[in-house]
Design a protein around this motif. Structure first.
Motif, PDB file in Angstrom:
ATOM      1  N   ALA A  89      49.388  36.533  34.341  1.00 52.93           N
ATOM      2  CA  ALA A  89      50.370  37.524  34.791  1.00 52.93           C
ATOM      3  C   ALA A  89      50.058  38.887  34.177  1.00 52.93           C
ATOM      4  O   ALA A  89      50.775  39.380  33.299  1.00 52.93           O
ATOM      5  CB  ALA A  89      51.779  37.076  34.427  1.00 52.93           C
ATOM      6  N   ILE A  90      48.988  39.492  34.658  1.00 52.29           N
ATOM      7  CA  ILE A  90      48.532  40.778  34.150  1.00 52.29           C
ATOM      8  C   ILE A  90      49.042  41.882  35.069  1.00 52.29           C
ATOM      9  O   ILE A  90      48.847  41.806  36.289  1.00 52.29           O
ATOM     10  CB  ILE A  90      46.995  40.819  34.080  1.00 52.29           C
ATOM     11  N   PRO A  91      49.689  42.901  34.552  1.00 54.55           N
ATOM     12  CA  PRO A  91      50.143  43.995  35.406  1.00 54.55           C
ATOM     13  C   PRO A  91      48.971  44.585  36.203  1.00 54.55           C
ATOM     14  O   PRO A  91      47.898  44.831  35.653  1.00 54.55           O
ATOM     15  CB  PRO A  91      50.697  45.027  34.404  1.00 54.55           C
ATOM     16  N   GLY A  92      49.183  44.752  37.493  1.00 52.43           N
ATOM     17  CA  GLY A  92      48.157  45.330  38.353  1.00 52.43           C
ATOM     18  C   GLY A  92      47.199  44.328  38.960  1.00 52.43           C
ATOM     19  O   GLY A  92      46.397  44.691  39.823  1.00 52.43           O
ATOM     20  N   VAL A  93      47.256  43.070  38.547  1.00 45.58           N
ATOM     21  CA  VAL A  93      46.277  42.087  39.031  1.00 45.58           C
ATOM     22  C   VAL A  93      46.434  41.816  40.521  1.00 45.58           C
ATOM     23  O   VAL A  93      45.498  41.322  41.175  1.00 45.58           O
ATOM     24  CB  VAL A  93      46.357  40.785  38.210  1.00 45.58           C
ATOM     25  N   ASP A  94      47.599  42.165  41.087  1.00 45.22           N
ATOM     26  CA  ASP A  94      47.778  41.998  42.530  1.00 45.22           C
ATOM     27  C   ASP A  94      46.881  42.943  43.328  1.00 45.22           C
ATOM     28  O   ASP A  94      46.742  42.793  44.543  1.00 45.22           O
ATOM     29  CB  ASP A  94      49.239  42.209  42.911  1.00 45.22           C
ATOM     30  N   HIS A  95      46.235  43.889  42.647  1.00 46.09           N
ATOM     31  CA  HIS A  95      45.288  44.790  43.307  1.00 46.09           C
ATOM     32  C   HIS A  95      43.834  44.312  43.175  1.00 46.09           C
ATOM     33  O   HIS A  95      42.907  45.063  43.509  1.00 46.09           O
ATOM     34  CB  HIS A  95      45.399  46.202  42.727  1.00 46.09           C
ATOM     35  N   LEU A  96      43.648  43.086  42.692  1.00 47.67           N
ATOM     36  CA  LEU A  96      42.277  42.599  42.474  1.00 47.67           C
ATOM     37  C   LEU A  96      41.451  42.624  43.749  1.00 47.67           C
ATOM     38  O   LEU A  96      40.283  43.020  43.742  1.00 47.67           O
ATOM     39  CB  LEU A  96      42.306  41.182  41.902  1.00 47.67           C
ATOM     40  N   MET A  97      42.014  42.188  44.873  1.00 44.53           N
ATOM     41  CA  MET A  97      41.221  42.138  46.097  1.00 44.53           C
ATOM     42  C   MET A  97      40.904  43.525  46.637  1.00 44.53           C
ATOM     43  O   MET A  97      39.878  43.726  47.289  1.00 44.53           O
ATOM     44  CB  MET A  97      41.923  41.288  47.154  1.00 44.53           C
TER      45      MET A  97
END
Length: 218
Positions: free
Chosen positions: A138-146
């Motif tokens: 649960a790292i902030p910003g990880v939803d932008h990995l793709m």
């Protein structure tokens, strides 16, 4: 076997007797440690002996474990493990989210810095590979990995650079793996390299899924 991936010079990948061309972005899909290590060990061992600059991020193992296994796989390569001019081994946090937040823009800045430094004394080839299970945290910003993975195709194009992003298909869900396929033009799976029919040009993928990352000022 040669897989034509770009119009750049060819290189040996170090596994499966494959060669391809520089300037390529792979996803490596695997289920077992043996599958993962067949890619990693061969790729990095061949690169070390070719004196390419190598960047590796272990995430399913410690850095110490990697060094021990790599030294046994390639005894001649052990000398490079302490030479940051040839082999740079980073923790996921140090490379992907050093300030605690993942940002595609910050990652591009970091990769550009690595590349520019590597070219200071003339053209040099760069091999990068990372185990991506860190992104399950649960790292902030990880939803932008793709979005980062899609933009990485912009970054790599035309450079003497190879990236292999390693995804454990037993840990990531099917939706994520489909996004991985959409953002990587070539796949490595069960020892076989293929052109990826699911890949989408970053302009198209970003416009649909992450339009704020289409442009630097977006």
């Amino acid at each position: 076997m040669h897989i034509t991936t770009t119009n750049q010079p060819a290189l040996a990948l170090g596994f499966g007797n494959y060669t391809c061309n520089w300037g390529t972005h792979f996803c490596g899909l695997y289920e077992t440690e043996a599958e993962r290590d067949e890619i990693i060990m061969g790729f990095l061992a061949h690169g070390a002996q070719a004196e390419d600059l190598q960047c590796y991020v272990p995430a399913e193992r410690t850095i110490e474990n990697f060094k021990s296994v790599f030294s046994k796989h390639c005894p001649l390569c052990e000398q490079y493990l302490s030479d940051s001019n040839t082999m740079q081994i980073h923790s996921a946090k140090d490379l992907y989210y050093p300030d605690g937040t993942f940002s595609p823009w910050a990652m591009e800045d970091a990769l550009n810095a690595v590349f520019e430094k590597s070219q200071l004394h003339g053209k040099r080839n760069v091999r990068a590979t990372a185990e991506m299970v860190w992104a399950l945290e649960a790292i902030p910003g990880v939803d932008h990995l793709m979005a980062y993975e899609s933009r990485l195709n912009y970054f790599i194009t035309g450079k003497p650079w190879i990236s292999i992003c390693l995804y454990n298909v037993t840990k990531f869900d099917g939706k994520t793996i489909m996004q991985v396929l959409q953002t990587h033009p070539f796949t490595i799976s069960q020892g076989v390299i293929t052109a990826n029919p699911f890949f989408q040009d970053p302009d198209r993928w970003l416009a649909k899924n992450a339009p704020e990352f289409l442009r630097r000022d977006g």
